[in-house]
Design a protein around this motif. Structure first.
Motif, mmCIF file in Angstrom:
data_model
loop_
_atom_site.group_PDB
_atom_site.id
_atom_site.type_symbol
_atom_site.label_atom_id
_atom_site.label_comp_id
_atom_site.label_asym_id
_atom_site.label_seq_id
_atom_site.Cartn_x
_atom_site.Cartn_y
_atom_site.Cartn_z
ATOM 1 N N GLU A 52 9.885 11.150 30.595
ATOM 2 C CA GLU A 52 10.205 10.456 31.854
ATOM 3 C C GLU A 52 11.423 9.560 31.694
ATOM 4 O OE1 GLU A 52 8.832 11.234 34.762
ATOM 5 O OE2 GLU A 52 7.783 12.770 33.610
ATOM 6 N N ARG A 53 11.540 8.929 30.544
ATOM 7 C CA ARG A 53 12.734 8.076 30.321
ATOM 8 C C ARG A 53 13.997 8.918 30.281
ATOM 9 N NH1 ARG A 53 9.510 5.477 25.979
ATOM 10 N NH2 ARG A 53 8.109 4.185 27.200
ATOM 11 N N ARG A 54 13.902 10.123 29.704
ATOM 12 C CA ARG A 54 15.091 11.007 29.673
ATOM 13 C C ARG A 54 15.518 11.373 31.091
ATOM 14 N NH1 ARG A 54 12.619 13.074 24.921
ATOM 15 N NH2 ARG A 54 11.549 14.727 26.065
ATOM 16 N N LYS A 55 14.543 11.631 31.964
ATOM 17 C CA LYS A 55 14.883 11.950 33.370
ATOM 18 C C LYS A 55 15.579 10.765 34.030
ATOM 19 C CE LYS A 55 10.758 14.770 33.686
ATOM 20 N NZ LYS A 55 9.403 14.893 34.259
ATOM 21 N N LEU A 56 15.076 9.569 33.777
ATOM 22 C CA LEU A 56 15.687 8.374 34.373
ATOM 23 C C LEU A 56 17.108 8.175 33.858
ATOM 24 C CD1 LEU A 56 12.652 5.922 34.207
ATOM 25 C CD2 LEU A 56 13.680 6.860 36.284
ATOM 26 N N ILE A 57 17.315 8.421 32.579
ATOM 27 C CA ILE A 57 18.649 8.243 32.000
ATOM 28 C C ILE A 57 19.631 9.217 32.638
ATOM 29 C CG2 ILE A 57 19.989 8.625 29.864
ATOM 30 C CD1 ILE A 57 17.581 7.294 28.377
ATOM 31 N N ARG A 58 19.184 10.456 32.906
ATOM 32 C CA ARG A 58 20.076 11.463 33.515
ATOM 33 C C ARG A 58 20.475 11.101 34.948
ATOM 34 N NH1 ARG A 58 16.775 15.410 30.834
ATOM 35 N NH2 ARG A 58 15.377 15.729 32.611
ATOM 36 N N HIS A 87 9.855 -2.762 27.853
ATOM 37 C CA HIS A 87 10.785 -3.713 27.236
ATOM 38 C C HIS A 87 11.622 -2.992 26.185
ATOM 39 C CE1 HIS A 87 12.053 -7.213 24.805
ATOM 40 N NE2 HIS A 87 11.916 -7.885 25.941
ATOM 41 N N GLY A 88 12.908 -3.233 26.202
ATOM 42 C CA GLY A 88 13.794 -2.552 25.248
ATOM 43 C C GLY A 88 14.385 -1.277 25.823
ATOM 44 N N PHE A 89 13.804 -0.763 26.893
ATOM 45 C CA PHE A 89 14.374 0.398 27.604
ATOM 46 C C PHE A 89 14.948 -0.069 28.948
ATOM 47 C CE2 PHE A 89 13.823 3.688 30.899
ATOM 48 C CZ PHE A 89 14.715 4.627 30.427
ATOM 49 N N SER A 90 14.073 -0.573 29.781
ATOM 50 C CA SER A 90 14.477 -0.925 31.151
ATOM 51 C C SER A 90 14.823 -2.405 31.302
ATOM 52 C CB SER A 90 13.344 -0.581 32.118
ATOM 53 O OG SER A 90 12.118 -1.109 31.648
ATOM 54 N N HIS A 91 14.330 -3.215 30.433
ATOM 55 C CA HIS A 91 14.556 -4.656 30.561
ATOM 56 C C HIS A 91 14.403 -5.310 29.192
ATOM 57 C CE1 HIS A 91 10.226 -4.005 30.916
ATOM 58 N NE2 HIS A 91 10.056 -5.257 30.553
ATOM 59 N N GLY A 92 14.680 -6.613 29.157
ATOM 60 C CA GLY A 92 14.708 -7.302 27.871
ATOM 61 C C GLY A 92 16.138 -7.355 27.356
ATOM 62 N N SER A 93 16.356 -8.093 26.271
ATOM 63 C CA SER A 93 17.736 -8.350 25.822
ATOM 64 C C SER A 93 18.480 -7.067 25.458
ATOM 65 C CB SER A 93 17.732 -9.313 24.636
ATOM 66 O OG SER A 93 16.884 -8.814 23.628
ATOM 67 N N SER A 94 17.758 -6.041 24.988
ATOM 68 C CA SER A 94 18.445 -4.784 24.654
ATOM 69 C C SER A 94 18.048 -3.640 25.593
ATOM 70 C CB SER A 94 18.126 -4.387 23.205
ATOM 71 O OG SER A 94 16.734 -4.203 23.075
ATOM 72 N N GLY A 95 17.347 -3.961 26.649
ATOM 73 C CA GLY A 95 16.871 -2.912 27.562
ATOM 74 C C GLY A 95 17.806 -2.715 28.735
ATOM 75 N N ASP A 96 18.826 -1.894 28.510
ATOM 76 C CA ASP A 96 19.870 -1.767 29.541
ATOM 77 C C ASP A 96 20.020 -0.335 30.065
ATOM 78 O OD1 ASP A 96 20.856 -0.512 27.349
ATOM 79 O OD2 ASP A 96 22.746 -1.640 27.257
ATOM 80 N N LYS A 97 19.042 0.519 29.807
ATOM 81 C CA LYS A 97 19.227 1.951 30.105
ATOM 82 C C LYS A 97 19.256 2.264 31.612
ATOM 83 C CE LYS A 97 19.248 3.523 25.840
ATOM 84 N NZ LYS A 97 19.394 2.206 25.161
ATOM 85 N N LEU A 98 18.778 1.356 32.417
ATOM 86 C CA LEU A 98 18.756 1.632 33.862
ATOM 87 C C LEU A 98 19.827 0.841 34.617
ATOM 88 C CD1 LEU A 98 14.879 1.662 34.416
ATOM 89 C CD2 LEU A 98 16.405 3.579 33.933
ATOM 90 N N ILE A 133 8.750 -3.573 44.008
ATOM 91 C CA ILE A 133 9.779 -2.586 43.625
ATOM 92 C C ILE A 133 11.150 -3.249 43.592
ATOM 93 C CG2 ILE A 133 10.981 -0.492 44.426
ATOM 94 C CD1 ILE A 133 8.266 0.584 45.321
ATOM 95 N N LYS A 134 11.413 -4.101 44.575
ATOM 96 C CA LYS A 134 12.694 -4.813 44.602
ATOM 97 C C LYS A 134 12.821 -5.737 43.389
ATOM 98 C CE LYS A 134 13.236 -4.855 49.625
ATOM 99 N NZ LYS A 134 13.322 -5.693 50.824
ATOM 100 N N ALA A 135 11.724 -6.420 43.051
ATOM 101 C CA ALA A 135 11.752 -7.317 41.884
ATOM 102 C C ALA A 135 11.971 -6.510 40.605
ATOM 103 C CB ALA A 135 10.449 -8.110 41.808
ATOM 104 N N MET A 136 11.343 -5.340 40.534
ATOM 105 C CA MET A 136 11.523 -4.468 39.364
ATOM 106 C C MET A 136 12.990 -4.059 39.235
ATOM 107 S SD MET A 136 9.478 -0.926 38.641
ATOM 108 C CE MET A 136 10.472 0.158 39.643
ATOM 109 N N CYS A 137 13.601 -3.707 40.362
ATOM 110 C CA CYS A 137 15.029 -3.346 40.339
ATOM 111 C C CYS A 137 15.846 -4.514 39.801
ATOM 112 C CB CYS A 137 15.524 -2.987 41.745
ATOM 113 S SG CYS A 137 14.948 -1.399 42.330
ATOM 114 N N GLY A 138 15.549 -5.712 40.283
ATOM 115 C CA GLY A 138 16.295 -6.895 39.838
ATOM 116 C C GLY A 138 16.182 -7.091 38.336
ATOM 117 N N LEU A 139 14.956 -6.993 37.818
ATOM 118 C CA LEU A 139 14.733 -7.224 36.379
ATOM 119 C C LEU A 139 15.429 -6.157 35.544
ATOM 120 C CD1 LEU A 139 13.114 -9.113 34.433
ATOM 121 C CD2 LEU A 139 11.387 -7.317 34.374
ATOM 122 N N CYS A 140 15.497 -4.942 36.079
ATOM 123 C CA CYS A 140 16.036 -3.807 35.310
ATOM 124 C C CYS A 140 17.529 -3.570 35.566
ATOM 125 C CB CYS A 140 15.259 -2.533 35.639
ATOM 126 S SG CYS A 140 13.515 -2.629 35.194
#
Ligand code: FMN
Length: 185
Positions: A52-58, A87-98, A133-140
């Motif tokens: 699922e993360r690979r799909k999001l990255i694409r 954490h570490g994928f979508s959010h957090g200090s190194s979570g920038d994939k989205l 969902i809006k808050a999730m977008c903001g965090l990510c």
């Protein structure tokens, strides 16, 4: 057009009218998009988070397609979010994939329009239920890029041919509005 990922969160699309019609129309209108049918892939709720993360990255644009269940996304889509957005994928200090991706919420509800007016029976407008969902977008670091909503498509109407036809017409119009929005992004 940019890469679009449509994630279907309906728990039982086989018995759906509105979401099934919307997705059928979208498949015709958006031949280049990727479609992620969570109920087909994960009937046991065991999400393959890496896949699922690979799909999001694409994807450049992510459209969440779901029926409103108890004022929220269905349990399967909630589970998908919990497992995939970590954490570490979508959010957090190194979570920038989205970061920089756009997200659109596309949802249906059974109750009629007057229930979702301010001061109406539900006490909230439909958009109010998108706050998580809006808050999730903001965090990510994602852009919340809008929503498409259709109400008055209750599962209680499925057995009546006239109501079913009315639901299908509303769903086709929903798909048209969603396609238009996605093409502007
Ligand atoms: C478990 C469950 C919870 C529901 N909760 C709501 C709700 O909170 N608000 C609402 O307007 N409709 C609610 N509904 C109605 C669904 O949103 C409606 O049947 C659905 O959007 C129709 O889409 P479908 O034909 O793709 O199943 C609920 C339905 C179910 C089965």
């Amino acid at each position: 057009m940019k890469n679009v990922l449509v994630v279907s969160g309906h728990t039982d699309l086989k018995n759906s009218v509105a979401n099934k019609t919307i997705l059928t129309e979208l498949e015709k209108e958006l031949p280049g998009a990727e479609f992620d049918y969570l109920d087909r892939l994960y009937p046991d709720f065991r999400i393959d988070a890496e896949a699922e993360r690979r799909k999001l990255i694409r994807a450049d644009i992510i459209a969440l397609q779901f029926p409103l269940f108890w004022y929220s996304v269905p349990s399967l889509m909630s589970r998908w979010i919990e497992e995939t957005f970590v954490h570490g994928f979508s959010h957090g200090s190194s979570g920038d994939k989205l970061h920089g991706k756009k997200l659109v919420a596309s949802f249906t509800a059974g109750a009629p329009e007057d229930m979702y007016r301010r001061g109406g029976g539900m006490g909230y407008e439909a958009e109010d239920f998108l706050a998580p969902i809006k808050a999730m977008c903001g965090l990510c670091g994602m852009e919340f890029a809008g929503f498409i909503f259709t109400c008055g498509v209750s599962y209680l109407n499925r057995s009546d041919a006239g109501e079913r036809a009315r639901t299908e017409a509303l769903a086709k119009d929903h798909a048209r509005r969603l396609t238009e929005l996605l093409k502007t992004l």
